[in-house]
Design an enzyme around this catalytic site. Structure first.
Site, short mmCIF file in Angstrom:
data_model
loop_
_atom_site.label_atom_id
_atom_site.label_comp_id
_atom_site.label_asym_id
_atom_site.label_seq_id
_atom_site.Cartn_x
_atom_site.Cartn_y
_atom_site.Cartn_z
N ARG A 58 6.07 -15.00 101.32
CA ARG A 58 6.41 -13.62 101.02
C ARG A 58 6.42 -12.73 102.26
NH1 ARG A 58 2.77 -14.81 97.23
NH2 ARG A 58 1.20 -13.33 97.91
N HIS A 59 7.22 -11.69 102.18
CA HIS A 59 7.26 -10.69 103.24
C HIS A 59 6.07 -9.75 103.07
CE1 HIS A 59 8.65 -7.26 105.61
NE2 HIS A 59 9.50 -8.10 106.20
N PRO A 60 5.45 -9.32 104.16
CA PRO A 60 4.26 -8.47 104.01
C PRO A 60 4.55 -7.09 103.41
CG PRO A 60 4.85 -8.74 106.34
CD PRO A 60 5.68 -9.70 105.56
#
Lengths: 388, 388
Positions: A220-222
């Site tokens: 996942r992207h932060p």
């Protein structure tokens, strides 16, 4: 441009490979008998290391024992015709040989001397050796890669070696620009640890902004949601929904219109887990559609998406092929083998991969008799005495 | 050297940041009113994006609407004083504006024009947009990162953006060398996908050698054992045992002399799991020693080892500090903030970080009145008309 290459294994050889790809003549100096230790790294083809092949293509190999007086004399003769020297020994090694920058610059003021090391030439850790894996741990990239709460995961490529190689190349070319204008050389000092810190990107500022060290987040992207992978019938699909317009298109496509009103800032980590994962990704029907079908369907409505390719799909990808990012070199021992191409596409001075990696000492005779004008008998004598 | 910077978000700005760190004057052209979209990316300090700060330090910001005739005229005036133009629009965008390389080179034959994009300027995918996450999937790095059999894991930093930035910088400096010698500029075309393929390192040759796509291996090295992390009392310890001498020292230290005779080639993946994991790493006593104590003890006997540092430990690490890899810039909105330093240490022309990232349009007046010699009234008029 002539490069004298004292490098071994990965970071140094990758840098001189790039200089060679861009047109420099690279003469790799190797220890007689053994050579670059990566000649022993697998995989092999007919006994020749393909690992070595992949980062030493296009170079010439000259064996030379730098611990002998005669070897040092030959090295210094070669240096007279050299623009750039690159080495990736542990700091101090070249000084012990009397071949460090301060010793060489007296007679070679225009020499560009690049040293690539684990921790750099200065500081309390300077003289420690380093492996990529250790630097990945110290440099923090492992702390932000992997599953939340899961075991530590290294980046699957030797990223601290390679970023150090790229920064070394930038340093050399920057020094070359200075030399083109002033005639003076200089010392280029690049460390794997520094290089890794420099590419951590927003993890550094996120830490300073919040006081909380960022944690690994799987795929996942932060900061953006959903910007991750979900499971399909035959693998995964990555979606990158960077704004609410795309989110609306996506929700409509998967027939969850009631979720459209949940804005980007509401799809934040904590809510995200319930809303996005449970309401969207856990649907069994999704898993009945194959990755390629998802990509066709989402691509058609403009939602950025893609597959997770294993190496077979990467090397045969039509764009990778069209950009000639897998190319072939032919070596008399291995026959034709595939190596990565040159990612820097220059319109007037295009880089290219035009020769395989050399066998150990393959160009010793040519360089000594040609470049240095030695008599073949002298070369034979040097060989008998173990100098080459 | 003057750089005209049309880049946004990450790959392009990172490249022009490096050029700026190395001494170039970078003028960043931004859309009036909105600017680089990463000005809206968190984390923020007093409303100013620290993400933007970290990759735009030292640049000047000039607002200019390139869709207006007057904006284009000003752009072309700036171009007369420019050595290097860098953009990372989707391929085709600059052509629509009439500002592509082929249009500009007629009047600016010495211009170096660098375009950094997701898939490159050519090939069937050229016109597709790209996010780092999508390229990590297509480019194969996700397929070799993560736990064996586990869910997909992205590299924790935007590695395809950053490697593309580094290759773009190398391309620009290489073109500059050519221009120093010939006076001619050229077009530099770098793709995130190409860049990622180029750094996959031995995964590519391993695939071609075996026909088997390499798989993720957690924190383990694909070819050397043990070269991985084990659990300590308070975290993990990474050990990198690259040869049998180190293996013997290690076995002696942990009092498992009976394992010394197992050679490197016998500690291969399948046996490794039983021998190394069960016989060594599962010992409860190991977990009673803290990471720092392990590192002291193994370091004392010369076994390469290290911790897995989270960002707090990275930024305060004595070597990172000694190398000035965390530096500070002061901005009137944010006050002092920390940003990564310059990993290219040059003895004669050292790079440095000497200014914060600019506020949107902070240098518009200075550049238009100074560099272009415009009257302040004209600048005011441009502002009223939304050109700047």
């Amino acid at each position: 441009m002539k490069v004298l290459d004292l490098t071994r294994v990965l970071a140094g050889p990758y840098a001189t490979m790039l200089l060679g790809d861009l047109g420099a003549e690279v003469i790799k100096i190797e220890q007689p008998g053994t050579g670059d230790e990566s000649r022993n790294f697998g995989p092999f083809k007919n006994g020749f290391s393909l690992y070595f092949m992949s980062v030493n293509r296009g170079k010439q190999s000259v064996t030379l024992n730098l611990k002998t007086e005669r070897g040092q004399a030959i090295f210094k003769q070669l240096l007279k015709q050299t623009d750039v020297l690159v080495e990736n020994f542990r700091p101090g090694t070249m000084k012990k040989l009397g071949l460090d920058y301060d010793s060489l610059k007296v007679e070679h003021p225009s020499l560009i001397y690049a040293a690539c090391s684990g921790f750099g030439q200065t500081g309390p850790y300077a003289e420690q050796g380093a492996y990529d894996m250790i630097i990945q741990g110290i440099g923090g990239i492992i702390s932000i890669t992997g599953e939340p709460g899961g075991p530590p995961v290294r980046v699957g490529t030797s990223i601290s070696d390679i970023t150090a190689a790229l920064f070394t190349t930038i340093g050399v070319l920057s020094a070359l620009h200075h030399r083109n204008q002033t005639g003076s050389g200089q010392f280029v000092d690049v460390a794997m640890l520094d290089s890794l810190v420099a590419v951590l990107e927003n993890a550094v500022v996120r830490y300073f902004a919040t006081g909380e060290p960022p944690k690994p987040l799987g795929a996942r992207h932060p900061a953006i949601t959903p910007f991750e992978a979900f499971v399909s019938a035959d693998g995964h699909v990555i979606i990158a929904i960077g704004n609410d317009t795309l989110w609306a298109k996506f929700c409509e496509h998967v027939d969850r219109q009631e979720l459209i009103q949940i804005s980007g800032s509401e799809r934040t980590p904590i809510e995200r887990r319930t809303i996005v994962n449970c309401f969207l990704f856990s649907r069994r029907s999704w898993r009945q559609r194959k990755t390629d079908d998802w990509i066709d369907a989402l691509g058609a409505i403009g939602v950025p998406c893609g597959p997770i390719n294993a190496m077979d799909k990467v090397v045969s990808h039509p764009q990778v092929q069209a950009r000639e990012m897998i190319t072939r070199v032919a070596h008399h021992i291995t026959g034709e083998v595939e190596v990565p191409g040159v990612p820097i596409k220059l319109s007037e001075t295009p880089g290219n991969v035009d020769a395989p990696a050399p066998s150990l000492g393959e160009h010793t005779d040519k360089v000594l008799t040609g470049l240095l004008g030695m008599h073949p008998d002298e070369v034979e004598q040097l060989r008998r005495h173990g100098v080459i």
